[in-house]
Motif scaffolding. Structure first.
Motif, PDB file in Angstrom:
ATOM      1  N   HIS A 274       0.865  -1.186   0.000  1.00 30.52           N
ATOM      2  CA  HIS A 274       0.000   0.000   0.000  1.00 30.52           C
ATOM      3  C   HIS A 274       0.894   1.227   0.000  1.00 30.52           C
ATOM      4  CE1 HIS A 274      -2.784   3.048   0.836  1.00 30.52           C
ATOM      5  NE2 HIS A 274      -3.528   2.479   1.745  1.00 30.52           N
TER       6      HIS A 274
ATOM      7  N   SER B  97       2.205   4.685   0.750  1.00 32.28           N
ATOM      8  CA  SER B  97       1.948   5.576   1.870  1.00 32.28           C
ATOM      9  C   SER B  97       1.565   6.941   1.322  1.00 32.28           C
ATOM     10  CB  SER B  97       3.177   5.685   2.773  1.00 32.28           C
ATOM     11  OG  SER B  97       4.248   6.224   2.048  1.00 32.28           O
TER      12      SER B  97
ATOM     13  N   THR C  88      -1.470  10.393   2.392  1.00 29.20           N
ATOM     14  CA  THR C  88      -2.287  10.983   3.441  1.00 29.20           C
ATOM     15  C   THR C  88      -3.564  10.174   3.602  1.00 29.20           C
ATOM     16  OG1 THR C  88      -3.325  12.464   1.858  1.00 29.20           O
ATOM     17  CG2 THR C  88      -1.385  13.293   3.018  1.00 29.20           C
ATOM     18  N   ARG C  89      -4.013  10.090   4.844  1.00 30.68           N
ATOM     19  CA  ARG C  89      -5.266   9.397   5.117  1.00 30.68           C
ATOM     20  C   ARG C  89      -6.420  10.371   4.970  1.00 30.68           C
ATOM     21  NH1 ARG C  89      -2.152   7.166   9.354  1.00 30.68           N
ATOM     22  NH2 ARG C  89      -1.949   4.936   9.087  1.00 30.68           N
ATOM     23  N   HIS C  90      -7.571   9.828   4.716  1.00 29.94           N
ATOM     24  CA  HIS C  90      -8.779  10.640   4.703  1.00 29.94           C
ATOM     25  C   HIS C  90      -9.018  11.121   6.134  1.00 29.94           C
ATOM     26  CE1 HIS C  90     -13.000  11.720   4.338  1.00 29.94           C
ATOM     27  NE2 HIS C  90     -12.770  11.790   3.043  1.00 29.94           N
TER      28      HIS C  90
ATOM     29  N   LEU D  57     -11.619  11.450   7.933  1.00 25.47           N
ATOM     30  CA  LEU D  57     -12.554  10.623   8.709  1.00 25.47           C
ATOM     31  C   LEU D  57     -11.891   9.336   9.189  1.00 25.47           C
ATOM     32  CD1 LEU D  57     -15.882  11.029   6.710  1.00 25.47           C
ATOM     33  CD2 LEU D  57     -15.215  12.092   8.876  1.00 25.47           C
ATOM     34  N   VAL D  58     -11.004   8.784   8.381  1.00 25.91           N
ATOM     35  CA  VAL D  58     -10.273   7.589   8.795  1.00 25.91           C
ATOM     36  C   VAL D  58      -9.347   7.934   9.956  1.00 25.91           C
ATOM     37  CG1 VAL D  58      -8.589   5.849   8.071  1.00 25.91           C
ATOM     38  CG2 VAL D  58     -10.428   6.530   6.521  1.00 25.91           C
ATOM     39  N   ALA D  59      -8.664   9.065   9.847  1.00 16.88           N
ATOM     40  CA  ALA D  59      -7.773   9.497  10.929  1.00 16.88           C
ATOM     41  C   ALA D  59      -8.564   9.735  12.218  1.00 16.88           C
ATOM     42  CB  ALA D  59      -7.022  10.757  10.516  1.00 16.88           C
TER      43      ALA D  59
ATOM     44  N   ALA E 136     -11.424   8.345  13.038  1.00 17.61           N
ATOM     45  CA  ALA E 136     -11.894   7.054  13.532  1.00 17.61           C
ATOM     46  C   ALA E 136     -10.784   6.301  14.259  1.00 17.61           C
ATOM     47  CB  ALA E 136     -12.431   6.211  12.380  1.00 17.61           C
ATOM     48  N   MET E 137      -9.541   6.549  13.882  1.00 15.37           N
ATOM     49  CA  MET E 137      -8.429   5.894  14.555  1.00 15.37           C
ATOM     50  C   MET E 137      -8.111   6.557  15.888  1.00 15.37           C
ATOM     51  SD  MET E 137      -5.999   5.385  11.246  1.00 15.37           S
ATOM     52  CE  MET E 137      -4.565   4.881  12.157  1.00 15.37           C
TER      53      MET E 137
END
Length: 61
Positions: free
Chosen positions: A17, A19, A21-23, A25-27, A29-30
């Motif tokens: 995968h 690397s 930036t994360r979305h 909302l995903v960040a 949620a984490m």
């Protein structure tokens, strides 16, 4: 040559995968479950409420 080997290990470690930036909302949620646990463990709910109240007073609400 070392760069190619390093990239291969990185790709293998992260299941190929790329690397990036994360979305947001995903960040969130984490992070939110950990934040909730820390607030509960250290009794931060009262502190957050007091800080929010003082910011509201400062803003004139």
């Amino acid at each position: 040559m070392a760069d190619i080997a390093r990239q291969g290990r990185k790709a293998f470690a992260f299941h190929s995968h790329e690397s990036g930036t994360r979305h947001p909302l995903v960040a969130a949620a984490m992070v939110l479950p950990l934040a909730a646990v820390l607030l509960f463990v250290f009794g931060g709910f009262e502190q957050v409420a007091a800080q929010a109240s003082s910011v509201g007073v400062m803003l004139g609400r």
